[in-house]
Design a protein around this motif. Structure first.
Motif, PDB file in Angstrom:
ATOM      1  N   GLU A   1      41.065  25.483  72.723  1.00 41.24           N
ATOM      2  CA  GLU A   1      41.932  26.619  73.007  1.00 41.24           C
ATOM      3  C   GLU A   1      41.163  27.663  73.808  1.00 41.24           C
ATOM      4  O   GLU A   1      40.060  28.053  73.434  1.00 41.24           O
ATOM      5  CB  GLU A   1      42.428  27.241  71.703  1.00 41.24           C
ATOM      6  CG  GLU A   1      43.410  28.358  71.926  1.00 41.24           C
ATOM      7  CD  GLU A   1      43.982  28.896  70.622  1.00 41.24           C
ATOM      8  OE1 GLU A   1      44.927  29.695  70.719  1.00 41.24           O
ATOM      9  OE2 GLU A   1      43.492  28.543  69.538  1.00 41.24           O
ATOM     10  N   ALA A   2      41.766  28.084  74.923  1.00 42.98           N
ATOM     11  CA  ALA A   2      41.166  29.144  75.737  1.00 42.98           C
ATOM     12  C   ALA A   2      41.199  30.442  74.940  1.00 42.98           C
ATOM     13  O   ALA A   2      42.249  30.844  74.453  1.00 42.98           O
ATOM     14  CB  ALA A   2      41.929  29.308  77.045  1.00 42.98           C
ATOM     15  N   ARG A   3      40.039  31.091  74.807  1.00 48.58           N
ATOM     16  CA  ARG A   3      39.971  32.333  74.042  1.00 48.58           C
ATOM     17  C   ARG A   3      39.696  33.549  74.914  1.00 48.58           C
ATOM     18  O   ARG A   3      40.048  34.657  74.562  1.00 48.58           O
ATOM     19  CB  ARG A   3      38.886  32.229  72.961  1.00 48.58           C
ATOM     20  CG  ARG A   3      39.230  31.228  71.869  1.00 48.58           C
ATOM     21  CD  ARG A   3      40.373  31.757  71.001  1.00 48.58           C
ATOM     22  NE  ARG A   3      40.847  30.799  70.041  1.00 48.58           N
ATOM     23  CZ  ARG A   3      40.414  30.695  68.795  1.00 48.58           C
ATOM     24  NH1 ARG A   3      39.475  31.483  68.361  1.00 48.58           N
ATOM     25  NH2 ARG A   3      40.923  29.802  67.996  1.00 48.58           N
ATOM     26  N   GLN A   4      39.040  33.350  76.060  1.00 51.32           N
ATOM     27  CA  GLN A   4      38.737  34.494  76.927  1.00 51.32           C
ATOM     28  C   GLN A   4      38.435  33.981  78.326  1.00 51.32           C
ATOM     29  O   GLN A   4      37.751  32.975  78.486  1.00 51.32           O
ATOM     30  CB  GLN A   4      37.535  35.248  76.378  1.00 51.32           C
ATOM     31  CG  GLN A   4      37.190  36.511  77.126  1.00 51.32           C
ATOM     32  CD  GLN A   4      36.045  37.252  76.455  1.00 51.32           C
ATOM     33  OE1 GLN A   4      35.163  36.648  75.854  1.00 51.32           O
ATOM     34  NE2 GLN A   4      36.052  38.561  76.552  1.00 51.32           N
ATOM     35  N   VAL A   5      38.952  34.661  79.336  1.00 47.20           N
ATOM     36  CA  VAL A   5      38.599  34.361  80.716  1.00 47.20           C
ATOM     37  C   VAL A   5      37.341  35.165  81.013  1.00 47.20           C
ATOM     38  O   VAL A   5      37.364  36.395  80.993  1.00 47.20           O
ATOM     39  CB  VAL A   5      39.746  34.708  81.687  1.00 47.20           C
ATOM     40  CG1 VAL A   5      39.310  34.473  83.126  1.00 47.20           C
ATOM     41  CG2 VAL A   5      40.989  33.895  81.346  1.00 47.20           C
TER      42      VAL A   5
END
Length: 163
Positions: free
Chosen positions: A93-97
């Motif tokens: 899961e992407a949590r931060q760019v």
């Protein structure tokens, strides 16, 4: 103990290891990836990975990977690596760019099975058709409290800190 490693997906090159001290864990919420070519590619990769389907990952590879990268490494090897990573890491899961440009993106990703964060850097070719060449993965990365996005102070909290 935290181990820092770099993995290059597509090239299957492993970087050096270094040991660092653990820090306090924080849970970051899911991040929205930008609507750029790089952001759409990263989103498509995470969707294909999380599907657990070899067919969906193969379709992702065929439509997003650069022709030179596809030629350099057989699809069967890519799918074996995908199955191993899926087994080891579970859901991503992407949590931060971390950084984003039109044709480049680095994303802090949470892997569910080791319950760890990794930095995924999507690397694209510099010439048309600008296909994804590989993904550099570094981690696990300790997420420090200071890295969590700041939340606005409520009037109640602001008043209590001024007393």
């Amino acid at each position: 103990m935290q181990i820092r490693a770099g993995v290059s997906i597509g090239l299957l090159a492993f970087a050096s290891f270094a040991v660092a001290a653990p820090t306090e864990r924080v849970v970051l919420q899911a991040a929205k990836l930008p609507d750029t070519p790089a952001g759409r590619c990263a989103r498509a990769y995470l969707e294909a990975f999380n599907s657990g389907s070899v067919e969906k990952m193969r379709a992702f590879e065929e439509s997003n990977r650069s022709p030179s990268a596809l030629k350099a490494r057989p699809m069967d090897e890519r799918m074996k690596q995908f199955e191993k990573m899926k087994s080891d890491w579970g859901r991503l899961e992407a949590r931060q760019v971390v950084a984003s440009q039109e044709r480049a993106i680095t994303v802090l990703v949470h892997a569910s099975l080791p319950d760890e964060h990794f930095e995924f850097r999507f690397v694209f070719e510099e010439e048309a058709p600008f296909g994804m060449h590989h993904i550099e993965i570094e981690g696990p990365i300790a997420v420090e409290v200071g890295h969590e996005p700041a939340k606005p102070l409520s009037a109640e909290l602001r008043a209590s800190t001024l007393e």
